[in-house]
Structure formats: structure tokens, C-alpha cells
Enzyme design. Structure first.
Site, PDB file in Angstrom:
ATOM      1  CG  LEU A  33      -2.808 -92.478 -33.733  1.00  0.00           C
ATOM      2  CD1 LEU A  33      -1.312 -93.005 -33.666  1.00  0.00           C
ATOM      3  CD2 LEU A  33      -3.855 -93.539 -33.970  1.00  0.00           C
ATOM      4  CG  ASP A  34      -7.334 -93.011 -28.397  1.00  0.00           C
ATOM      5  OD1 ASP A  34      -6.313 -93.561 -27.763  1.00  0.00           O
ATOM      6  OD2 ASP A  34      -8.115 -93.375 -28.838  1.00  0.00           O
ATOM      7  CB  ALA A  35      -3.768 -90.128 -24.740  1.00  0.00           C
TER       8      ALA A  35
END
Length: 191
Positions: free
Chosen positions: A40-42
Site C-alpha cells: 500500500l503506498d504511504a
């Protein structure tokens, strides 16, 4: 063999090594030898699975296994059924047309189960926001964000709420909390 479900907080990066300006998975999970099964991206939040089993990691993360991941996206504007149909049929996200997926509007009362995001999304009184759900089997870089932008409704907040039949609400995890789950459970077969 370990399988850990984590509610990844907003702003946390999907790596265990420390980062100068952001929190990392190592700040949330202390179990040694586990790695994220997918990312999951930041700027995204929600369910992330971590394991020490390479085959299980592949089963969860690789699109060829078609394990459904459900996302709730709070988008800017008010998409109509036509926009959801376009998303469901697949959209060009810049050199790649996404696979067909399931889409639906999320009832506003259902979003009460979500935790507040810190910091909150930007608020503009003149522009409404709408929650939609996308259930996808792919995992291209920032795919859901690119999909909603492609149909004219940029994502403001993105929460992965489920992987297979495991969902963040049933697990009862607050941001940053984790729990060990059964690694060979029927949740893997849900499409």
C-alpha cells in the site's frame, strides 16, 4: 509460518527499514522475518498482510491468483452510475487498461466504521465527496487512484478494507494494530 494482518496507518511506508521522515512497518509490527504480501503506498491505509512464507506471499500478492482486494475510495465530486460502469469495465491508466472489477457506492453510514485520518483530507465546501468501493484482482502501482482519476474523480482518501474474505472491520484493528491470522484459512478462496 506466520500471517499477520495489519491496519497500515496513513503515512506509513511499506518497508521495515527506518525512514528519515515517515514511519515504517517496523514501527507497527515487531515479528521478525515477515514481509508484506503486496503493498500500500504511504498515502493509503488499511489492511496489509505480512508473512514469512514466500509461497503464501505470492498467493496473496500476485494477480494471477485473482485474490480480490476491496478498496473504499473517497473521491472528489459526485460520480454517477456511468462513471462506476466505466471503472467496472476497465479504464486506461496510462499504457495499461485495467481488468474488469466490481464497483459500488458505499453508503455514508457504512463509512462511520472508519477511523479518522490524521491529517484529515482537504475539505472544500463547494465540492462534494463520495465514497465508492472497487474490488480488484490486479495491483498496479497506485492503480485505484489512477482509475478514479481516469474517470474524472480523483481519490482523496483510500482504504483497503478487505483481502479475500478477511476484512478490516471484522478484525477490529485500529490504525497501527496487528493480529496473527490463520494462514491456510478459507478466506484465500474468495473471489
Amino acid at each position: 509460518m506466520s500471517l499477520i494482518a495489519l491496519n497500515k496507518p496513513f503515512g506509513t511506508i511499506c518497508q521495515f527499514s527506518p525512514h528519515e521522515t515517515r514511519s515504517s512497518l517496523g514501527d507497527c509490527v515487531k515479528t521478525p522475518g515477515v514481509y508484506p504480501a503486496g503493498r500500500l503506498d504511504a498515502d493509503s491505509e488499511g489492511l496489509l498482510l505480512l508473512t514469512d512464507d514466500g509461497a503464501l506471499q505470492a498467493r496473496i500478492a500476485e494477480p494471477r491468483h485473482k485474490l480480490v482486494k476491496r478498496y473504499w475510495a473517497q473521491v472528489e465530486g459526485a460520480p454517477d452510475e456511468a462513471a462506476l460502469t466505466r471503472l467496472a469495465n476497465g479504464v486506461d491508466i496510462g499504457g495499461h487498461v485495467t481488468q474488469p472489477c466490481r464497483t459500488a457506492f458505499v453508503d455514508q453510514s457504512d463509512t462511520d466504521a472508519l477511523w479518522p485520518r490524521t491529517p484529515p483530507i482537504r475539505y472544500r465546501a463547494a465540492i462534494p465527496t463520495t465514497w465508492i468501493e472497487l474490488a480488484i484482482t490486479e495491483g498496479k502501482n497506485r492503480q485505484v487512484r489512477r482509475m478514479t482519476a481516469a474517470v474524472g474523480f480523483p481519490t482523496l482518501r483510500l482504504v483497503r478494507v478487505a483481502i479475500g474474505a478477511l476484512d478490516i472491520f471484522t478484525l477490529g484493528l485500529a490504525p497501527g494494530e496487528s493480529v496473527e491470522v490463520e494462514s491456510r484459512a478459507p478466506w484465500q478462496r474468495v473471489r
